[in-house]
Scaffold this motif. Structure first.
Motif, PDB file in Angstrom:
ATOM      1  N   VAL A  19      46.693  71.975  96.199  1.00  0.00           N
ATOM      2  CA  VAL A  19      46.066  70.781  96.771  1.00  0.00           C
ATOM      3  C   VAL A  19      45.457  71.100  98.134  1.00  0.00           C
ATOM      4  O   VAL A  19      44.342  70.667  98.452  1.00  0.00           O
ATOM      5  CB  VAL A  19      47.101  69.643  96.886  1.00  0.00           C
ATOM      6  N   THR A  20      46.184  71.863  98.949  1.00  0.00           N
ATOM      7  CA  THR A  20      45.670  72.243 100.269  1.00  0.00           C
ATOM      8  C   THR A  20      44.394  73.061 100.127  1.00  0.00           C
ATOM      9  O   THR A  20      43.406  72.843 100.854  1.00  0.00           O
ATOM     10  CB  THR A  20      46.730  73.055 101.031  1.00  0.00           C
ATOM     11  N   THR A  23      41.502  70.794  98.937  1.00  0.00           N
ATOM     12  CA  THR A  23      41.046  69.930 100.033  1.00  0.00           C
ATOM     13  C   THR A  23      40.169  70.706 101.004  1.00  0.00           C
ATOM     14  O   THR A  23      39.118  70.210 101.447  1.00  0.00           O
ATOM     15  CB  THR A  23      42.252  69.339 100.782  1.00  0.00           C
ATOM     16  N   PHE A  24      40.580  71.923 101.334  1.00  0.00           N
ATOM     17  CA  PHE A  24      39.777  72.760 102.222  1.00  0.00           C
ATOM     18  C   PHE A  24      38.405  73.048 101.609  1.00  0.00           C
ATOM     19  O   PHE A  24      37.378  72.969 102.295  1.00  0.00           O
ATOM     20  CB  PHE A  24      40.514  74.069 102.501  1.00  0.00           C
ATOM     21  N   ILE A  26      36.732  71.317  99.410  1.00  0.00           N
ATOM     22  CA  ILE A  26      35.895  70.114  99.341  1.00  0.00           C
ATOM     23  C   ILE A  26      35.222  69.833 100.682  1.00  0.00           C
ATOM     24  O   ILE A  26      34.038  69.475 100.737  1.00  0.00           O
ATOM     25  CB  ILE A  26      36.740  68.907  98.894  1.00  0.00           C
ATOM     26  N   PHE A  27      35.960  70.011 101.777  1.00  0.00           N
ATOM     27  CA  PHE A  27      35.435  69.622 103.080  1.00  0.00           C
ATOM     28  C   PHE A  27      34.699  70.751 103.799  1.00  0.00           C
ATOM     29  O   PHE A  27      33.853  70.475 104.656  1.00  0.00           O
ATOM     30  CB  PHE A  27      36.575  69.114 103.974  1.00  0.00           C
ATOM     31  N   LEU A 305      39.459  63.803 106.409  1.00  0.00           N
ATOM     32  CA  LEU A 305      40.112  64.992 105.868  1.00  0.00           C
ATOM     33  C   LEU A 305      41.630  64.874 105.977  1.00  0.00           C
ATOM     34  O   LEU A 305      42.367  65.170 105.031  1.00  0.00           O
ATOM     35  CB  LEU A 305      39.617  66.238 106.607  1.00  0.00           C
ATOM     36  N   THR A 308      43.006  62.294 103.538  1.00  0.00           N
ATOM     37  CA  THR A 308      42.918  62.823 102.174  1.00  0.00           C
ATOM     38  C   THR A 308      44.052  63.803 101.895  1.00  0.00           C
ATOM     39  O   THR A 308      44.722  63.732 100.855  1.00  0.00           O
ATOM     40  CB  THR A 308      41.570  63.523 101.960  1.00  0.00           C
ATOM     41  N   LEU A 309      44.285  64.709 102.826  1.00  0.00           N
ATOM     42  CA  LEU A 309      45.350  65.694 102.654  1.00  0.00           C
ATOM     43  C   LEU A 309      46.720  65.030 102.644  1.00  0.00           C
ATOM     44  O   LEU A 309      47.582  65.358 101.819  1.00  0.00           O
ATOM     45  CB  LEU A 309      45.264  66.728 103.783  1.00  0.00           C
ATOM     46  N   ALA A 312      47.152  63.194  99.345  1.00  0.00           N
ATOM     47  CA  ALA A 312      47.366  64.136  98.245  1.00  0.00           C
ATOM     48  C   ALA A 312      48.798  64.647  98.247  1.00  0.00           C
ATOM     49  O   ALA A 312      49.415  64.809  97.180  1.00  0.00           O
ATOM     50  CB  ALA A 312      46.382  65.299  98.360  1.00  0.00           C
TER      51      ALA A 312
END
Length: 337
Positions: A19-20, A23-24, A26-27, A305, A308-309, A312
């Motif tokens: 997930v981390t 997320t990285f 995506i952003f 961000l 979102t993290l 998640a």
């Protein structure tokens, strides 16, 4: 049982790592794949009307001109040990866990999320209890009284609950129940330990609004599961043994039906803890969801961000708890899992 728990904990840690990483990507990576330059990406973190100096300073702070692997390492390191940002001649420390730093408000994201967490947590707990107990109870009664007036009316309301969005039912409840009929006071957050009764009273209307959406799904799911389970051979055997009907329904009929209910309940609670965006916005509650909405409006990307993290992580943890609850609801999972 211990082996099952260890496997699930290991899977949860691995999922958090994935997930981390996602997320990285995506952003930080996907915008570049879409054609954005480093300067354009930095502009998203500076906010509205950025200057060239501010853009370059942001590039330096976030290492946006460095290799992707180094950026990801700094991203991970910030979560565990914190990060340091330089503004002119002074340094600002983002303490661990660093979920981001708002360059518009010059505030750390994680403490802001934590300060709003009691509101969102209160929403999740209160509404979750209502939609779980109410939805499952209605579903069981509807299954037992299949074809009755109660069954038809409750399933009709369930269909309406699934179809009507929260912002519609929320605005209607505010317009009629609060302002026109004055059945409820204006919703607000009261700290639980200061006034437990006031806490429940002030949030009861938002709880009902949020629970109406989810309870409808639970009622339909429970009804379908009960109708299938109550026709099984072991149900007829239990009745033939002379067991009370309530025990047949609750112990032998409902328990197998709870497996999918536990799944969706864990995920729904995780999503609400990540921020009940529409409900908090409609009722002006300063939770994590409204914090995210305000960040979107002001284009404060570090806050988006961080939320979102954080959300998640809640979903992953809720999924892990659901896996562990499976072992209690259905002991066969301990062997199959």
């Amino acid at each position: 049982m211990v082996t099952y728990l260890l496997r699930r904990l290991g899977a949860g840690v691995l999922l958090l790592a994935i997930v981390t990483l996602v997320t990285f990507l995506i952003f930080y990576v996907v915008p570049r794949m879409a054609g954005q330059t480093v300067q354009q990406l930095a502009t998203m973190y500076v906010g509205k009307a950025p200057t060239e100096e501010a853009i370059q300073a942001t590039i330096d702070r976030l290492n946006l001109d460095q290799p992707i692997a180094l950026q990801f390492w700094e991203f991970i390191k910030g979560i565990f040990v914190g990060a340091t940002y330089t503004f002119g001649g002074r340094e600002v420390v983002c303490s661990a866990p660093c979920f981001g730093y708002s360059f518009q408000n010059y505030t750390e994201v994680f403490p802001e999320i934590v300060s709003r967490l009691p509101v969102t947590f209160s929403m999740a707990i209160g509404a979750g209890i209502i939609w779980l107990v109410g939805g499952v109870s209605v579903g069981v009664i509807s299954a037992i009284k299949k074809g009755s007036v109660f069954d038809r009316v409750s399933m009709g309301l369930a269909l309406a609950g699934v179809s009507l969005p929260v912002f519609f039912t929320g605005l209607l409840s505010l317009a009629f129940l609060v302002h026109s009929w004055e059945w409820f006071d204006t919703p607000r957050y009261v700290p639980f330990f200061e006034d437990p009764i006031g806490w429940a009273t002030a949030l009861f209307l938002p709880w009902l609004t949020l629970a109406f959406l989810h309870a409808a799904q639970y009622a339909r799911q429970t009804r379908a599961g009960m109708l299938e389970t109550m026709g099984e051979d072991y149900i007829r055997t239990a009745r033939a043994k002379g067991l009370p009907e309530w025990k047949v329904i609750l112990k032998h009929g409902l328990r197998p039906t709870l497996t999918p209910i536990v799944t969706i309940f864990g995920l729904d609670i995780g999503l609400v803890l990540g921020g009940a965006v529409l409900t908090e916005t409609v009722f002006s509650l300063n939770g994590i969801g409204r914090y995210a909405v305000q960040a979107i409006i002001s284009q404060d990307l570090p806050v988006i961000l961080g939320v979102t993290l954080f959300g998640a992580f809640f979903v992953v943890v809720a999924n892990l708890i659901v896996d562990l609850l499976y072992a209690w609801v259905d002991p066969r999972v301990r062997v199959a899992g």
